[in-house]
Write a protein that holds these residues in place. Sequence first.
Motif, PDB file in Angstrom:
ATOM      1  N   MET A  17       0.825  -1.217  -0.015  1.00 33.73           N
ATOM      2  CA  MET A  17       0.136   0.102  -0.324  1.00 33.73           C
ATOM      3  C   MET A  17       0.944   1.183   0.082  1.00 33.73           C
ATOM      4  SD  MET A  17      -1.470  -0.095   3.970  1.00 33.73           S
ATOM      5  CE  MET A  17      -2.296   1.433   3.623  1.00 33.73           C
ATOM      6  N   PHE A  18       2.004   1.105   0.006  1.00 39.35           N
ATOM      7  CA  PHE A  18       2.931   2.266  -0.201  1.00 39.35           C
ATOM      8  C   PHE A  18       4.019   2.027  -1.268  1.00 39.35           C
ATOM      9  CE2 PHE A  18       4.408  -0.855   2.905  1.00 39.35           C
ATOM     10  CZ  PHE A  18       5.816  -1.012   2.300  1.00 39.35           C
ATOM     11  N   GLU A  19       4.201   3.060  -1.933  1.00 44.57           N
ATOM     12  CA  GLU A  19       5.417   3.173  -2.957  1.00 44.57           C
ATOM     13  C   GLU A  19       6.828   3.434  -2.446  1.00 44.57           C
ATOM     14  OE1 GLU A  19       7.116   3.854  -7.116  1.00 44.57           O
ATOM     15  OE2 GLU A  19       5.588   2.629  -5.976  1.00 44.57           O
ATOM     16  N   VAL A  20       6.687   4.247  -1.484  1.00 49.11           N
ATOM     17  CA  VAL A  20       8.142   4.904  -0.642  1.00 49.11           C
ATOM     18  C   VAL A  20       8.407   4.136   0.684  1.00 49.11           C
ATOM     19  CG1 VAL A  20       9.211   6.972   0.520  1.00 49.11           C
ATOM     20  CG2 VAL A  20       7.849   7.063  -1.677  1.00 49.11           C
ATOM     21  N   PHE A  21       9.483   3.750   1.015  1.00 47.35           N
ATOM     22  CA  PHE A  21       9.929   3.135   2.217  1.00 47.35           C
ATOM     23  C   PHE A  21      11.200   3.739   2.529  1.00 47.35           C
ATOM     24  CE2 PHE A  21      12.111  -0.055   4.826  1.00 47.35           C
ATOM     25  CZ  PHE A  21      11.033  -0.766   5.303  1.00 47.35           C
ATOM     26  N   ILE A  22      11.247   4.172   3.840  1.00 47.85           N
ATOM     27  CA  ILE A  22      12.372   4.918   4.561  1.00 47.85           C
ATOM     28  C   ILE A  22      12.788   4.222   5.718  1.00 47.85           C
ATOM     29  CG2 ILE A  22      12.998   7.152   5.483  1.00 47.85           C
ATOM     30  CD1 ILE A  22      10.814   8.635   4.018  1.00 47.85           C
ATOM     31  N   GLN A  23      14.236   3.875   5.933  1.00 48.21           N
ATOM     32  CA  GLN A  23      14.803   3.331   6.973  1.00 48.21           C
ATOM     33  C   GLN A  23      16.110   3.976   7.445  1.00 48.21           C
ATOM     34  OE1 GLN A  23      15.556  -0.374   4.441  1.00 48.21           O
ATOM     35  NE2 GLN A  23      16.328  -0.922   6.444  1.00 48.21           N
ATOM     36  N   ILE A  24      16.383   3.697   8.488  1.00 53.31           N
ATOM     37  CA  ILE A  24      17.564   4.272   8.974  1.00 53.31           C
ATOM     38  C   ILE A  24      18.490   3.146   9.615  1.00 53.31           C
ATOM     39  CG2 ILE A  24      16.927   4.907  11.406  1.00 53.31           C
ATOM     40  CD1 ILE A  24      18.729   7.595  11.213  1.00 53.31           C
ATOM     41  N   HIS A  25      20.058   3.166   9.330  1.00 53.67           N
ATOM     42  CA  HIS A  25      20.926   2.362   9.875  1.00 53.67           C
ATOM     43  C   HIS A  25      21.575   3.409  10.848  1.00 53.67           C
ATOM     44  CE1 HIS A  25      19.965  -0.639   6.996  1.00 53.67           C
ATOM     45  NE2 HIS A  25      20.166   0.313   6.083  1.00 53.67           N
ATOM     46  N   ALA A  26      21.144   3.277  12.034  1.00 58.47           N
ATOM     47  CA  ALA A  26      21.525   4.238  13.168  1.00 58.47           C
ATOM     48  C   ALA A  26      22.849   3.989  13.702  1.00 58.47           C
ATOM     49  CB  ALA A  26      20.696   4.516  14.320  1.00 58.47           C
ATOM     50  N   ARG A  27      23.823   4.860  13.866  1.00 55.31           N
ATOM     51  CA  ARG A  27      25.258   4.295  14.546  1.00 55.31           C
ATOM     52  C   ARG A  27      25.834   3.358  13.754  1.00 55.31           C
ATOM     53  NH1 ARG A  27      21.896   5.698  18.395  1.00 55.31           N
ATOM     54  NH2 ARG A  27      21.615   3.442  18.909  1.00 55.31           N
ATOM     55  N   ASN A  28      25.931   3.250  12.270  1.00 60.35           N
ATOM     56  CA  ASN A  28      26.300   2.121  11.523  1.00 60.35           C
ATOM     57  C   ASN A  28      27.649   1.476  12.195  1.00 60.35           C
ATOM     58  OD1 ASN A  28      26.677   0.356   9.447  1.00 60.35           O
ATOM     59  ND2 ASN A  28      27.293   1.853   8.047  1.00 60.35           N
ATOM     60  N   ALA A  29      27.544   0.230  12.753  1.00 61.25           N
ATOM     61  CA  ALA A  29      28.814  -0.343  13.137  1.00 61.25           C
ATOM     62  C   ALA A  29      29.348  -1.218  12.165  1.00 61.25           C
ATOM     63  CB  ALA A  29      28.340  -1.395  14.096  1.00 61.25           C
ATOM     64  N   LEU A  30      29.061  -1.008  10.880  1.00 66.35           N
ATOM     65  CA  LEU A  30      30.251  -1.638   9.917  1.00 66.35           C
ATOM     66  C   LEU A  30      31.199  -1.017   9.294  1.00 66.35           C
ATOM     67  CD1 LEU A  30      27.145  -3.063   7.647  1.00 66.35           C
ATOM     68  CD2 LEU A  30      28.677  -4.266   9.626  1.00 66.35           C
ATOM     69  N   ASN A  31      31.536   0.302  10.226  1.00 66.33           N
ATOM     70  CA  ASN A  31      32.784   0.807  10.036  1.00 66.33           C
ATOM     71  C   ASN A  31      33.307   1.029  11.315  1.00 66.33           C
ATOM     72  OD1 ASN A  31      32.477   1.872   6.981  1.00 66.33           O
ATOM     73  ND2 ASN A  31      30.635   2.958   7.959  1.00 66.33           N
ATOM     74  N   GLY A  32      34.676   0.691  11.522  1.00 67.79           N
ATOM     75  CA  GLY A  32      35.235   0.594  12.793  1.00 67.79           C
ATOM     76  C   GLY A  32      36.543  -0.061  12.837  1.00 67.79           C
ATOM     77  N   ALA A  33      37.003  -0.553  13.847  1.00 66.56           N
ATOM     78  CA  ALA A  33      38.051  -1.140  14.261  1.00 66.56           C
ATOM     79  C   ALA A  33      38.122  -2.380  15.137  1.00 66.56           C
ATOM     80  CB  ALA A  33      39.114   0.043  14.430  1.00 66.56           C
ATOM     81  N   LEU A  34      38.832  -3.541  14.789  1.00 66.12           N
ATOM     82  CA  LEU A  34      38.949  -4.521  16.001  1.00 66.12           C
ATOM     83  C   LEU A  34      40.330  -4.462  16.266  1.00 66.12           C
ATOM     84  CD1 LEU A  34      37.760  -7.522  13.675  1.00 66.12           C
ATOM     85  CD2 LEU A  34      36.457  -6.304  15.303  1.00 66.12           C
ATOM     86  N   GLU A  35      40.193  -4.307  17.870  1.00 65.09           N
ATOM     87  CA  GLU A  35      41.443  -4.181  18.562  1.00 65.09           C
ATOM     88  C   GLU A  35      42.086  -5.536  18.874  1.00 65.09           C
ATOM     89  OE1 GLU A  35      42.581  -1.130  19.320  1.00 65.09           O
ATOM     90  OE2 GLU A  35      40.913  -0.002  18.615  1.00 65.09           O
ATOM     91  N   GLY A  36      43.482  -5.386  18.510  1.00 65.47           N
ATOM     92  CA  GLY A  36      44.299  -6.648  18.730  1.00 65.47           C
ATOM     93  C   GLY A  36      45.563  -6.333  19.222  1.00 65.47           C
ATOM     94  N   PRO A  37      46.389  -7.134  19.765  1.00 70.34           N
ATOM     95  CA  PRO A  37      47.703  -7.121  20.163  1.00 70.34           C
ATOM     96  C   PRO A  37      48.947  -6.205  19.488  1.00 70.34           C
ATOM     97  CG  PRO A  37      47.645  -9.110  19.680  1.00 70.34           C
ATOM     98  CD  PRO A  37      46.417  -8.687  19.241  1.00 70.34           C
ATOM     99  N   GLU A  38      48.324  -6.295  17.880  1.00 71.23           N
ATOM    100  CA  GLU A  38      49.517  -5.362  17.103  1.00 71.23           C
ATOM    101  C   GLU A  38      48.849  -4.263  16.682  1.00 71.23           C
ATOM    102  OE1 GLU A  38      50.877  -7.980  14.280  1.00 71.23           O
ATOM    103  OE2 GLU A  38      51.640  -9.531  15.516  1.00 71.23           O
ATOM    104  N   GLY A  39      47.737  -3.694  17.365  1.00 68.96           N
ATOM    105  CA  GLY A  39      47.036  -2.366  16.893  1.00 68.96           C
ATOM    106  C   GLY A  39      45.506  -2.892  16.259  1.00 68.96           C
ATOM    107  N   PRO A  40      45.008  -1.795  15.918  1.00 71.41           N
ATOM    108  CA  PRO A  40      43.667  -1.914  15.383  1.00 71.41           C
ATOM    109  C   PRO A  40      43.566  -2.439  13.803  1.00 71.41           C
ATOM    110  CG  PRO A  40      44.203   0.447  15.338  1.00 71.41           C
ATOM    111  CD  PRO A  40      45.307  -0.302  16.152  1.00 71.41           C
ATOM    112  N   VAL A  41      42.473  -3.260  13.634  1.00 71.15           N
ATOM    113  CA  VAL A  41      42.528  -3.626  12.402  1.00 71.15           C
ATOM    114  C   VAL A  41      40.972  -2.934  11.786  1.00 71.15           C
ATOM    115  CG1 VAL A  41      41.687  -5.567  10.841  1.00 71.15           C
ATOM    116  CG2 VAL A  41      43.459  -6.087  12.501  1.00 71.15           C
TER     117      VAL A  41
END
Length: 310
Positions: free
Chosen positions: A210-234
Motif C-alpha cells: 500500500m506504499f510506494e516509498v520506504f524509508i529506514q535508518i541504519h543508526a550508528r552504523n557499526a560496519l565501519n570501525g576497528a577490531l582491537e588486537g595486540p598489534e594494533g587496530p584492524v
Amino acid sequence: NLMMDELARAYAARAAGRPPLWAAPAAPFHAFARRQAARGPDPRALDHWLDALRDAPQPCPIRRPDAPPLHRDPDAADGAANDAGGAWCEIALEPHVSDGLYALSKACAASLFNTVYAAISVALQRLAGLDALTVGTSASGRTDPDYFDTIGYFTTVTAHCLRAPGHLTPRAMIGTVRDMINGSLPHCEIPIDLVEERLSDGTAAPGAHMFEVFIQIHARNALNGALEGPEGPVRFRQVDPDKTDSVLGLQFEVVEDVIGGKRGLRMMMSYRHAHYSAEDVAELVAAVTRTCTAFAREGAADRPLDALLS
C-alpha cells in the motif's frame, strides 16, 4: 550492531589467546518466533492500523505532475511494469547539512530518523504535488525484553500516512512524525500483509504494498570501525552492494556513519526502472538534497514550508 559488538569482543579475546567469555547464552530467536506465533495477532493492534490507514492514498510513482509518460518496451511481456529490475544511487549530504539536521533533531526533541523521515516526505510530496503520502518503514520488532540481546531477524514493516501542507513548519512536521511512529510502536507486531489484506477486502495483488516509498535508518552504523588486537587496530569499512533490482518502488536507506571520529549522513536511494526514468531519479535526488539542506539551515525549524522551500 549487536553482531559487530560481539565480533569485536570475540576477536580481542582470540587475539589474546583465549576464548571469549559471555555472561549468558543468548535466548534463541526461534523461541521468540514460536511464542509470537502461538499468541497470534492482537485484534486491538490490527484495529489501530486499520483506523490509521483506512483513508491512505493509493501508491503511485513519485514524479512531477507534468512528467512525460514512462517509456514502455512494446515487445515486453505483460506485467513487465511490475518487474523488480532497478538500480540505486547515493545522496551524500554535506557535513554542514548533516550537522544542521542533528541540531534540528535536538531542538525538536526528536530522533535523527524522525527529522530525515519528515524531510524526505516533504520533498516527495512537493515534487509530485501530493496531498498525502503513505510511507513504509521498518520497526525493530523486539517487543520482549528477554530477547533484546538476541541476534535474529526481528524487523517488521509498518506504514504511516503523512500530510505536508505548506503552512506547517519543520518543527510541526518532525513532531507529527515522532508522535505517529512512537504511538504505533506498541502495535508493530502486526504483519503489514494482514493490514493490506483487510483494507483491500482481500483484493490486493500478491506482493503489492500500500506504499510506494520506504524509508529506514541504519543508526550508528557499526560496519565501519576497528577490531582491537595486540598489534594494533584492524580497521574495516562497509562495502555497499551494487543493487540491480528493487522490490519496492522507491527506498531510502539513511546511513549514520562515524569514520575516523567524524560523523556523517548519507542516503542510499533504490528505485525500480519501471517506475522511474533517469530524469525522475535526478529530480528526486535534487528535491531530497534541497529539502534536507533547507531543514538544516539555522532558524529553519519555525518557518512555514512554503517560505522555507520557495
